[in-house]
Each structure stands twice: as C-alpha cells, then as structure tokens.
Design a protein around this motif. Sequence first.
Motif, PDB file in Angstrom:
ATOM      1  N   GLY A 102       0.761  -1.245   0.000  1.00  0.00           N
ATOM      2  CA  GLY A 102       0.000   0.000   0.000  1.00  0.00           C
ATOM      3  C   GLY A 102       0.786   1.286   0.000  1.00  0.00           C
ATOM      4  N   LEU A 103       2.088   1.231  -0.268  1.00  0.00           N
ATOM      5  CA  LEU A 103       2.878   2.463  -0.338  1.00  0.00           C
ATOM      6  C   LEU A 103       2.817   3.016  -1.763  1.00  0.00           C
ATOM      7  CD1 LEU A 103       5.985   1.531   1.846  1.00  0.00           C
ATOM      8  CD2 LEU A 103       4.056   3.017   2.450  1.00  0.00           C
ATOM      9  N   ILE A 104       1.606   3.416  -2.143  1.00  0.00           N
ATOM     10  CA  ILE A 104       1.354   3.932  -3.490  1.00  0.00           C
ATOM     11  C   ILE A 104       0.433   5.138  -3.402  1.00  0.00           C
ATOM     12  CG2 ILE A 104       1.676   1.726  -4.661  1.00  0.00           C
ATOM     13  CD1 ILE A 104      -1.370   1.405  -4.662  1.00  0.00           C
ATOM     14  N   ALA A 105       0.421   5.920  -4.477  1.00  0.00           N
ATOM     15  CA  ALA A 105      -0.465   7.083  -4.525  1.00  0.00           C
ATOM     16  C   ALA A 105      -1.913   6.633  -4.655  1.00  0.00           C
ATOM     17  CB  ALA A 105      -0.078   7.978  -5.702  1.00  0.00           C
ATOM     18  N   LEU A 106      -2.806   7.473  -4.175  1.00  0.00           N
ATOM     19  CA  LEU A 106      -4.235   7.179  -4.232  1.00  0.00           C
ATOM     20  C   LEU A 106      -4.810   7.554  -5.587  1.00  0.00           C
ATOM     21  CD1 LEU A 106      -6.729   6.332  -2.493  1.00  0.00           C
ATOM     22  CD2 LEU A 106      -7.037   8.759  -2.017  1.00  0.00           C
ATOM     23  N   ARG A 107      -5.554   6.624  -6.206  1.00  0.00           N
ATOM     24  CA  ARG A 107      -6.215   6.906  -7.479  1.00  0.00           C
ATOM     25  C   ARG A 107      -7.477   7.729  -7.229  1.00  0.00           C
ATOM     26  NH1 ARG A 107      -6.380   1.280  -8.382  1.00  0.00           N
ATOM     27  NH2 ARG A 107      -8.618   1.491  -8.773  1.00  0.00           N
ATOM     28  N   PHE A 124       3.859   5.894  10.400  1.00  0.00           N
ATOM     29  CA  PHE A 124       4.376   5.085   9.295  1.00  0.00           C
ATOM     30  C   PHE A 124       4.577   3.637   9.714  1.00  0.00           C
ATOM     31  CE2 PHE A 124       7.651   3.091   6.773  1.00  0.00           C
ATOM     32  CZ  PHE A 124       7.271   3.426   5.473  1.00  0.00           C
ATOM     33  N   ALA A 125       5.269   3.433  10.832  1.00  0.00           N
ATOM     34  CA  ALA A 125       5.608   2.071  11.260  1.00  0.00           C
ATOM     35  C   ALA A 125       4.355   1.255  11.583  1.00  0.00           C
ATOM     36  CB  ALA A 125       6.529   2.123  12.481  1.00  0.00           C
ATOM     37  N   GLU A 126       3.426   1.836  12.328  1.00  0.00           N
ATOM     38  CA  GLU A 126       2.239   1.074  12.721  1.00  0.00           C
ATOM     39  C   GLU A 126       1.336   0.777  11.533  1.00  0.00           C
ATOM     40  OE1 GLU A 126       0.164   2.609  16.090  1.00  0.00           O
ATOM     41  OE2 GLU A 126       1.878   2.371  17.432  1.00  0.00           O
ATOM     42  N   PHE A 170       0.830  -3.101  10.760  1.00  0.00           N
ATOM     43  CA  PHE A 170      -0.519  -3.596  11.061  1.00  0.00           C
ATOM     44  C   PHE A 170      -1.406  -3.653   9.818  1.00  0.00           C
ATOM     45  CE2 PHE A 170       0.704  -2.416  15.415  1.00  0.00           C
ATOM     46  CZ  PHE A 170       0.246  -3.532  16.112  1.00  0.00           C
ATOM     47  N   ARG A 171      -1.508  -2.543   9.073  1.00  0.00           N
ATOM     48  CA  ARG A 171      -2.358  -2.535   7.887  1.00  0.00           C
ATOM     49  C   ARG A 171      -1.662  -3.173   6.691  1.00  0.00           C
ATOM     50  NH1 ARG A 171      -4.832  -0.908  11.893  1.00  0.00           N
ATOM     51  NH2 ARG A 171      -3.667   1.051  11.963  1.00  0.00           N
ATOM     52  N   GLY A 172      -0.336  -3.082   6.657  1.00  0.00           N
ATOM     53  CA  GLY A 172       0.383  -3.701   5.563  1.00  0.00           C
ATOM     54  C   GLY A 172       0.710  -5.156   5.834  1.00  0.00           C
ATOM     55  N   THR A 198      -4.214   1.663  -0.688  1.00  0.00           N
ATOM     56  CA  THR A 198      -3.068   2.473  -0.266  1.00  0.00           C
ATOM     57  C   THR A 198      -3.143   2.773   1.226  1.00  0.00           C
ATOM     58  OG1 THR A 198      -1.910   4.605  -0.528  1.00  0.00           O
ATOM     59  CG2 THR A 198      -4.287   4.593  -0.903  1.00  0.00           C
ATOM     60  N   ILE A 199      -1.980   2.829   1.886  1.00  0.00           N
ATOM     61  CA  ILE A 199      -1.940   3.191   3.300  1.00  0.00           C
ATOM     62  C   ILE A 199      -1.380   4.597   3.499  1.00  0.00           C
ATOM     63  CG2 ILE A 199      -1.667   0.788   4.050  1.00  0.00           C
ATOM     64  CD1 ILE A 199       1.306   1.456   4.626  1.00  0.00           C
ATOM     65  N   VAL A 200      -1.021   5.264   2.427  1.00  0.00           N
ATOM     66  CA  VAL A 200      -0.404   6.594   2.548  1.00  0.00           C
ATOM     67  C   VAL A 200      -1.318   7.589   3.271  1.00  0.00           C
ATOM     68  CG1 VAL A 200       0.535   8.558   1.290  1.00  0.00           C
ATOM     69  CG2 VAL A 200       1.116   6.238   0.585  1.00  0.00           C
ATOM     70  N   PRO A 201      -2.603   7.719   2.896  1.00  0.00           N
ATOM     71  CA  PRO A 201      -3.482   8.628   3.650  1.00  0.00           C
ATOM     72  C   PRO A 201      -3.678   8.180   5.096  1.00  0.00           C
ATOM     73  CG  PRO A 201      -4.450   8.053   1.521  1.00  0.00           C
ATOM     74  CD  PRO A 201      -3.317   7.108   1.754  1.00  0.00           C
ATOM     75  N   LEU A 202      -3.599   6.876   5.326  1.00  0.00           N
ATOM     76  CA  LEU A 202      -3.771   6.350   6.682  1.00  0.00           C
ATOM     77  C   LEU A 202      -2.590   6.734   7.562  1.00  0.00           C
ATOM     78  CD1 LEU A 202      -5.065   2.759   5.804  1.00  0.00           C
ATOM     79  CD2 LEU A 202      -6.279   4.951   5.787  1.00  0.00           C
ATOM     80  N   ILE A 203      -1.409   6.752   6.970  1.00  0.00           N
ATOM     81  CA  ILE A 203      -0.210   7.176   7.705  1.00  0.00           C
ATOM     82  C   ILE A 203      -0.360   8.629   8.140  1.00  0.00           C
ATOM     83  CG2 ILE A 203       2.259   7.673   7.490  1.00  0.00           C
ATOM     84  CD1 ILE A 203       2.401   5.263   5.541  1.00  0.00           C
ATOM     85  N   ALA A 204      -0.828   9.475   7.217  1.00  0.00           N
ATOM     86  CA  ALA A 204      -1.013  10.899   7.520  1.00  0.00           C
ATOM     87  C   ALA A 204      -2.035  11.084   8.639  1.00  0.00           C
ATOM     88  CB  ALA A 204      -1.453  11.649   6.264  1.00  0.00           C
TER      89      ALA A 204
END
Length: 245
Positions: free
Chosen positions: A66-71, A117-119, A123-125, A188-194
């Motif tokens: 999930g370390l990708i940009a959101l479509r 980022f780590a969690e 966890f989600r990844g 993607t998990i990028v928005p979740l990290i934020a």
Amino acid sequence: MKKLRAASPIWHAVVWILAYVLIVNVGDWISAIIGVPNSATAPLVLLLSIVLFLYVTRNGWARYYGLIALRRDQFQRTLLYIPLVVLALLQFTLGLRADLDVRAVLLTVLLMLGVGFAEELVFRGFLFRGILSESTLPRAIIISGLTFGVGHLVNLARGYSGAEQIVQIAVAIVLGVVLAMLFAVSGTIVPLIAFHALFNISGDLSAANSDREGLILAATIVISAGYAAYLAVVLRKHGAHPMSA
C-alpha cells in the motif's frame, strides 16, 4: 526475514510488531534516563521507519503493502477521507497543553510521524496482508483491527492509567477496523499514515479536559461506526476489492 515472509506472512508481521514494541520501550527507557520525554524514542522509531521503508521498497513490495499514490476513483469511494480529517482535528478543540515548549512539540511530531508510518505498515500492511493471504477479507479486517487495539497495551509502560488504557484500546480497535477497511477499498496506506500521525499528535498535544473528552470519545465512536458502515457498503457493491490485485 524474506524467508519468514514466504513461509508464514502472519509470523513475519508478528516479528516486526514485536520489534517495533521493543524499540519503543527501549527508546522510552533511554529517554527516562536522559530526562527528556521522547528524546530517544523519536529518533529510534524514525530509524525503524526508514529501515521498514527500505526493506519494502528494495524488495519490490511497495504496491503490495500500500505504499502507493491514491487513485482518483478510490479517493471518491473513501468520501474524500473527510471523516478521518474530522477525527484527527476533534482533539484540538480541547486546546493545547500549557506545559508545551518547542522541543516537546518537535519531539512529539517527529515521534508520531514515525509511529504513523511504522504502525500502518506493520498492522495494515504486513499483518492485514498476511491474514488475507490465508483467510477472508472480513477476518483480515477484524483480526488486524483487534490486534492493533490490543497492541496498545504497551502504553501501560508509558504511565497510562488502567481506565485510560481501556479507552485507548477501545478507540484503537474501532479505528483499526476502519483503517483496514480503507486499505481494502483504496489499496493504499499513505493517507492512513497521515491520519495516524495527525491523530496521535493532536492527542498528545491537546489539553486534558475530562468533561469534553467524553464527548469527543462518543463522537469518535459514532463517526467511526458510520464510516465503517459506509465502507462495508462500498466493499459489497464493488465485489472484487483492490486487495485481490
């Protein structure tokens, strides 16, 4: 670790989770000796985040975890993440703690960026993907959410009271389920990290107010439950979710 991931994705996730917990506790122990909260924890967690990022990207697993940009189409299916923005900002309505200084704010922000980022990655990844590889999507969502919440027991060592710990675990379970559903919807998990970083930052920097905290807790549960119900409809409606890719 690559061999463990191939043999047992779930245990691969568990090992990383234990490593994360150990690093946080070692960081807190060193910080206590130094006499400055988070002074060692923040750099250690950030270092772990860098290691995790390199581990995933160099092995070509960024998209899978999930370390990708959101479509754009997935962005719309998440209701533009507006419920997460509301949840992250709610705690700031309590005002800021009176004892904050620049160093405390900076260390908190750096720590929570690393924690977010780590969690999310472990966890989600790692964990969510590991469970999904051996079970169904509903089980992956529920088990990863429960594990994320129970994992916050580590905060007992950080001076949290029993009541505070119970509340934090309950909220973490609810949010863990919602975030797992968002990963399933968007890939993607990028928005979740934020969100994770901002939510933790607002919680750590906001002032204590027992009366209003109860209202915020209730609002958090209601918003999260409503969001989860919406995401469940999205997953059912679209059938083949991004996680099957």
